[in-house]
Each structure stands twice: as structure tokens, then as C-alpha cells.
Design a protein around this motif. Structure first.
Motif, PDB file in Angstrom:
ATOM      1  N   GLN A  12      -1.961  -8.872  -3.147  1.00  0.00           N
ATOM      2  CA  GLN A  12      -1.169  -7.815  -2.546  1.00  0.00           C
ATOM      3  C   GLN A  12      -1.850  -6.480  -2.804  1.00  0.00           C
ATOM      4  O   GLN A  12      -2.238  -6.182  -3.931  1.00  0.00           O
ATOM      5  N   ALA A  14      -2.065  -2.382  -2.996  1.00  0.00           N
ATOM      6  CA  ALA A  14      -1.306  -1.155  -3.213  1.00  0.00           C
ATOM      7  C   ALA A  14      -2.231  -0.137  -3.863  1.00  0.00           C
ATOM      8  O   ALA A  14      -3.142  -0.497  -4.616  1.00  0.00           O
ATOM      9  N   SER A  54       7.196   2.592   1.130  1.00  0.00           N
ATOM     10  CA  SER A  54       6.416   1.572   1.832  1.00  0.00           C
ATOM     11  C   SER A  54       6.196   0.341   0.956  1.00  0.00           C
ATOM     12  O   SER A  54       6.211  -0.794   1.437  1.00  0.00           O
ATOM     13  N   PHE A  55       5.982   0.561  -0.345  1.00  0.00           N
ATOM     14  CA  PHE A  55       5.812  -0.554  -1.274  1.00  0.00           C
ATOM     15  C   PHE A  55       7.085  -1.412  -1.305  1.00  0.00           C
ATOM     16  O   PHE A  55       7.021  -2.641  -1.218  1.00  0.00           O
ATOM     17  N   ARG A  57       9.460  -1.592   0.926  1.00  0.00           N
ATOM     18  CA  ARG A  57       9.730  -2.206   2.230  1.00  0.00           C
ATOM     19  C   ARG A  57       8.809  -3.392   2.490  1.00  0.00           C
ATOM     20  O   ARG A  57       9.227  -4.394   3.069  1.00  0.00           O
ATOM     21  N   GLN A  58       7.553  -3.295   2.045  1.00  0.00           N
ATOM     22  CA  GLN A  58       6.586  -4.350   2.338  1.00  0.00           C
ATOM     23  C   GLN A  58       6.677  -5.529   1.378  1.00  0.00           C
ATOM     24  O   GLN A  58       6.562  -6.685   1.808  1.00  0.00           O
ATOM     25  N   TYR A  59       6.910  -5.253   0.091  1.00  0.00           N
ATOM     26  CA  TYR A  59       6.862  -6.333  -0.900  1.00  0.00           C
ATOM     27  C   TYR A  59       8.229  -6.753  -1.429  1.00  0.00           C
ATOM     28  O   TYR A  59       8.333  -7.762  -2.120  1.00  0.00           O
ATOM     29  N   PRO A  61      11.271  -6.872   0.774  1.00  0.00           N
ATOM     30  CA  PRO A  61      12.147  -6.745   1.950  1.00  0.00           C
ATOM     31  C   PRO A  61      13.528  -7.355   1.686  1.00  0.00           C
ATOM     32  O   PRO A  61      13.646  -8.485   1.223  1.00  0.00           O
ATOM     33  N   ASP A  85       7.573   8.290   0.929  1.00  0.00           N
ATOM     34  CA  ASP A  85       6.184   8.006   1.285  1.00  0.00           C
ATOM     35  C   ASP A  85       5.363   9.281   1.355  1.00  0.00           C
ATOM     36  O   ASP A  85       5.858  10.350   1.726  1.00  0.00           O
ATOM     37  N   LYS A  95       0.838   4.184   2.979  1.00  0.00           N
ATOM     38  CA  LYS A  95       0.557   2.854   2.462  1.00  0.00           C
ATOM     39  C   LYS A  95       1.340   2.634   1.171  1.00  0.00           C
ATOM     40  O   LYS A  95       1.831   3.583   0.559  1.00  0.00           O
ATOM     41  N   PRO A  96       1.474   1.366   0.748  1.00  0.00           N
ATOM     42  CA  PRO A  96       2.162   1.102  -0.522  1.00  0.00           C
ATOM     43  C   PRO A  96       1.453   1.786  -1.691  1.00  0.00           C
ATOM     44  O   PRO A  96       0.240   1.676  -1.841  1.00  0.00           O
TER      45      PRO A  96
END
Length: 286
Positions: A12, A14, A54-55, A57-59, A61, A85, A95-96
Motif C-alpha cells: 500500500q 502512502a 485520502s488515506f 478513504r482509500q484504505y 472505506p 487533504d 494522495k494518501p
């Protein structure tokens, strides 16, 4: 850590940043949930991490990441807060990002952020003197305001955008001149026809209206086709845009109106000249 381990070969991504508890307020980064680091926990006792939106939301959810844990730097870190963000580099999308405590002892360098209501440049020398008193061997470099830092980060993009704008303006000018010339020539070729219509009793307003309608139809067709093609191709320069939509309605409307006005003028000017001629003289222009 609450999630199952990733399959071998997967990872992953980040961005890792280090900050102190006052960094987010100093940079104007909003805290969305949770809290910042505990200043009493330092070095080996520092075990908290802040992530951005973003982190989460992406990892995570559909989950609440507060209280969850990450494995980084051979240590376990507890997620204590979520912040808004930011862009790591312009004009990239957010980005995360994971923010670790600056006083965890993982880095040997850092940046000092000063938020001031007055001109920030006047604090440069006093702050450097204070740092020199704390540690004479500590080097200080890249003393810049936020505006200077942002300007430096987008200098290449600004150059590309300036060149693109210049070429786009030139293209629009050439398109307008070409459109005016072609339509004017087409209408001028109908001078004899205009003379016949006027000899048969047509009024000038009727002749000009008919000429305008006949000339504007292909112009509108070309304009619509061009705008649709532009809307499709403009996505190729999306990465060069910052805080601007690729499909900016004002730009498309402005270009469309300009070309439409040029088309109307290209039809009306020669038609008006021809309508001012004596019908017999107009017929002799064949």
C-alpha cells in the motif's frame, strides 16, 4: 494491523511526513476527526500517527480508522486523527499521506513553519538568530514565504501553461481570420444573386437576412463540431490544470460567442456592401 496481511508482492502506497502537534494549525490544515499527537510521548514512546482524508478513504472505506493501527518503521502506530487533504506536489491530485511525530527520532532534518499576520519575511533574520543561539552548527537554508514556495513548485507548469495559452490564443486568432475570410468570400460570390433578388423587388433587410441564414449554418455546424472535439481532447491537458476545471463553461462559451460574432460579421459585411449597390451594377460583377 486490524486488516489481514497483504498478499506477497503487494503493498500500500502512502506519503510519509513528519510534523509536530502545531504543524496542522500553522499550515491551515483542518482537523476532521480525532486529535493531534501527544507531545508527552517522544522517541520510543511516540506511537501515534495522523492520516489525511485520502488515506482514510482509500484504505479504510466504510470504516472508522481512529484507534486502528499501522505498521511502519518496525513499530506499531495508532491512528489518532484525520486531517484534510493537501497536495504533496502541484498540480497533482491529493494522495494518501500519513503524518508521524517529528519527535519520534526518525529524522535528522526538518522544516520550520511560521504563521504570521504581518509580512512573514521580516521574521526570517530573527528566527535564524534564535536557531543559531540554540545550535550554532545547525544549518538553515531555503528560507521562503509560502507564495515563493508555491511559485517555485509550479514554475515548470506555469511556463507550459503560458506557452499553451499563447498558442491557443494564436490559434483562435487564426481561426477567426480564416473563418471571416472564407465566409466573406462565399458571400461575395453571391453578389450577382443579390442583384437579381433586389431587381425582382427584394428588400435589403430580406436579402441580408437570407444571406446571414445561409452563411451562418455551416459556421454553426463547424463550431459545434469543434467544441465537442475540444471537450473530448481537453482531458489530455488535465494534469496541467490547477484549481481549474478542464470543461470550463466560461471558456467554451467565450470561444463560441467570439467565433459566432466573427461568422455573423463575415456574412453581414459583404452582404451589406452588395445590398448597397445598384442592382444592374451588382449583376455586372459576375
Amino acid at each position: 494491523m486490524e486488516h489481514p496481511p497483504l498478499p506477497q508482492g503487494q503493498m500500500q502506497f502512502a506519503i510519509n511526513r513528519e510534523s509536530d502537534p502545531g504543524f496542522f494549525a500553522g499550515m491551515g490544515i483542518p482537523f476532521l476527526r480525532g486529535h493531534t499527537f501527544d507531545p508527552n510521548r517522544q522517541l520510543e514512546d511516540a506511537n501515534q500517527v495522523v492520516i489525511n482524508e485520502s488515506f482514510a478513504r482509500q484504505y479504510f472505506p466504510g470504516e472508522d480508522p481512529i484507534g486502528k493501527h499501522l505498521r511502519e518503521h518496525s513499530r506499531n502506530w495508532e491512528i489518532c486523527g484525520i486531517v484534510g487533504d493537501t497536495r504533496f506536489a502541484q498540480p497533482e491530485l491529493p494522495k494518501p499521506i500519513q503524518y508521524y511525530p517529528l519527535y519520534a527520532g526518525e529524522l535528522n532534518n526538518g522544516s520550520l513553519v511560521i504563521r504570521a499576520r504581518a509580512d512573514a519575511e521580516q521574521f526570517a533574520i530573527p528566527v535564524q538568530k534564535i536557531l543559531a543561539e540554540l545550535d550554532p552548527d545547525l544549518p538553515v537554508s531555503n528560507v521562503m514565504t509560502m507564495d515563493q514556495l508555491l511559485g517555485k513548485s509550479v514554475v515548470n507548469e506555469n511556463l507550459n501553461t503560458t506557452l499553451l495559452t499563447a498558442f491557443a490564443s494564436l490559434s483562435l486568432l487564426l481561426a477567426s481570420a480564416g473563418l471571416f475570410g472564407v465566409l466573406s468570400f462565399i458571400v461575395a460570390q453571391r453578389t450577382g444573386e443579390i442583384g437579381i433578388r433586389m431587381a425582382l423587388g427584394a428588400q435589403r433587410s430580406q436579402v441580408m437576412e437570407r444571406t446571414l441564414i445561409d452563411g451562418i449554418k455551416p459556421a454553426i455546424f463547424g463550431l459545434v463540431t469543434g467544441l465537442v472535439a475540444s471537450a473530448i481532447l481537453v482531458r489530455s491537458i488535465q494534469s496541467m490544470l490547477y484549481q481549474t476545471e478542464a470543461l470550463d463553461p466560461s471558456v467554451f462559451a467565450g470561444v463560441g460567442i467570439l467565433l459566432l460574432v466573427v461568422s455573423v460579421a463575415a456574412c453581414l459585411v459583404p452582404a451589406w456592401r452588395a445590398s448597397r449597390l445598384d442592382p444592374m451594377q451588382a449583376l455586372r460583377t459576375e
